[in-house]
Motif scaffolding. Structure first.
Motif, mmCIF file in Angstrom:
data_model
loop_
_atom_site.group_PDB
_atom_site.id
_atom_site.type_symbol
_atom_site.label_atom_id
_atom_site.label_comp_id
_atom_site.label_asym_id
_atom_site.label_seq_id
_atom_site.Cartn_x
_atom_site.Cartn_y
_atom_site.Cartn_z
ATOM 1 N N SER A 1 1.027 -1.283 0.175
ATOM 2 C CA SER A 1 0.022 -0.262 0.130
ATOM 3 C C SER A 1 0.766 1.283 -0.254
ATOM 4 N N GLU A 2 2.149 1.028 0.471
ATOM 5 C CA GLU A 2 2.802 2.468 0.408
ATOM 6 C C GLU A 2 3.487 2.971 -0.986
ATOM 7 N N ASP A 3 3.421 4.322 -1.049
ATOM 8 C CA ASP A 3 3.984 4.780 -2.319
ATOM 9 C C ASP A 3 5.549 4.407 -2.475
ATOM 10 N N PHE A 4 5.498 4.161 -3.829
ATOM 11 C CA PHE A 4 6.906 3.904 -4.305
ATOM 12 C C PHE A 4 7.623 4.972 -4.317
ATOM 13 N N PRO A 5 9.127 5.103 -3.881
ATOM 14 C CA PRO A 5 9.668 6.136 -4.137
ATOM 15 C C PRO A 5 9.714 6.806 -5.719
ATOM 16 N N ASP A 6 9.783 8.134 -5.809
ATOM 17 C CA ASP A 6 9.713 8.663 -6.998
ATOM 18 C C ASP A 6 10.966 8.839 -7.674
ATOM 19 N N HIS A 7 11.172 7.463 -8.169
ATOM 20 C CA HIS A 7 12.327 7.122 -9.131
ATOM 21 C C HIS A 7 12.559 7.779 -10.418
ATOM 22 N N ARG A 8 11.206 8.088 -10.970
ATOM 23 C CA ARG A 8 11.241 8.999 -12.304
ATOM 24 C C ARG A 8 12.140 10.229 -12.065
ATOM 25 N N SER A 9 11.631 11.170 -10.978
ATOM 26 C CA SER A 9 12.291 12.160 -10.952
ATOM 27 C C SER A 9 13.715 12.243 -10.686
#
Length: 357
Positions: free
Chosen positions: A231-239
């Motif tokens: 359920s946790e948000d995945f780290p903003d790897h694209r940025s």
């Protein structure tokens, strides 16, 4: 033994952490008989040197070890006892994983009226390989369950798999034979995927379907596997990927010699000296000249240091015989990928460079 050197059952219970009733049970079963029983009153007395056995017995029962196995552990030598413990824990872990899978199936059946969302269909061996490669960049961190997951993103053109443990980030993009019909993104439990890999690899085609709180891996003529969503948000790897600067140094080196050079070093950290004459693999803290490797290098000379547990998996999962290292400075992420196939890319974070070393 004089009674003054013995403990009544209540005192022994308090010191061992076992209840008096449990001590009576273990006495009757022969696991922990009292040192002495008063022939008139029937009172039970225990010796101080029985405390170790009593404490170990309690600890073994706390991890749900059956009585027969407890007796075997208590009455054998240390090496065999360790083996029996490992065997018991492995069974518990296996049973728990099986229970989780069955629970997922049951939950899905309870919500059978909820339609699934087809994501993509992939070759089983290809999907299994992706899962194994990318999941090397996961970690089990207390309070950060998402770091143990595999983030899946489906666009109308491709499907991308990403994982990160904060020190590495691995991502691989596949173009399915048929483009995904839907856009979708979710982070799938990495342990569930690992448990499914063997079955997935045996499937000619595997269809990924999203359902509430999970995904189904549909494998024709084999057992379908359910994997939970995190359920946790995945780290903003694209940025992070978009913010990477241009490489200032690029080195192309044969993968196997690089891995062998890393394996020869027993230390926890490794330094790469990248320059005109190739790549030199050195331990940071000794005077050994290091292991020189032939490499094609362009750009600035550079020294960069890594934890071995960061660099080695990043190199070992690269596809093909040669790896390309794109370096941006001693304190910036390094991109590691195949020199001729770019569908698996890993970022590896270096560690702070102590210039006195």
């Amino acid at each position: 033994m004089p009674n003054s050197e013995l403990m009544p059952i209540g005192v022994f219970a308090q010191r061992s952490g076992l209840t008096s009733s449990a001590l009576r049970f273990y006495a009757d079963s022969g696991l922990l008989p009292p040192a002495e029983v008063d022939p008139v009153t029937g009172y039970r007395y225990y010796a101080a040197d029985q405390l170790t056995r009593a404490t170990t017995l309690r600890q073994l029962r706390e991890i749900a070890m059956p009585l027969a196995a407890v007796e075997a552990v208590l009455d054998t030598e240390a090496q065999e006892a360790a083996r029996l413990l490992d065997e018991h824990v492995a069974k518990i872990v296996g049973d728990a994983a099986a229970a989780l899978r069955k629970a997922g199936v049951i939950k899905s059946a309870l919500g059978a009226d909820v339609p699934s969302l087809p994501i993509a269909t992939l070759k089983g061996p290809v999907l299994a390989g992706v899962v194994e490669q990318v999941l090397t960049a996961t970690a089990h961190e207390p309070g950060m369950a998402v770091l143990a997951g595999l983030h899946i993103e489906a666009s109308h053109e491709a499907i991308t798999f990403t994982a990160t443990d904060r020190y590495r980030l691995s991502t691989r993009t596949l173009v399915p034979p048929e483009p995904p019909a839907q856009t979708w993104a979710g982070t799938v439990n990495g342990d569930d995927l690992r448990a499914a890999v063997a079955e997935v690899r045996r499937g000619a085609r595997v269809r990924i379907e999203a359902v509430p709180h999970g995904v189904w891996l549909r494998i024709p003529e084999r057992e379908d596997r359910h994997c939970r969503l995190l359920s946790e948000d995945f780290p903003d790897h694209r940025s992070m990927l978009a913010s990477l600067g241009e490489a200032t140094t690029r080195a192309t080196v044969s993968k196997d010699p690089l891995l062998r050079a890393l394996e020869e070093h027993s230390g926890e950290r490794i330094t790469l000296h990248v320059g005109d004459h190739g790549v030199n693999v050195r331990s940071p803290y000794d005077e050994h000249p290091g292991i020189p490797l032939s490499a094609t290098v362009t750009g600035e000379n550079l020294r960069i240091r890594f934890e071995m547990t960061t660099l080695y998996p990043a190199v070992s999962t690269a596809i093909g015989p040669d790896v390309m290292l794109d370096l941006r400075g001693y304190d910036q992420p390094v991109t590691i990928r195949s020199a001729d196939r770019g569908d698996l890319t890993t970022l590896a974070m270096p560690i702070k460079f102590d210039h006195s070393a």
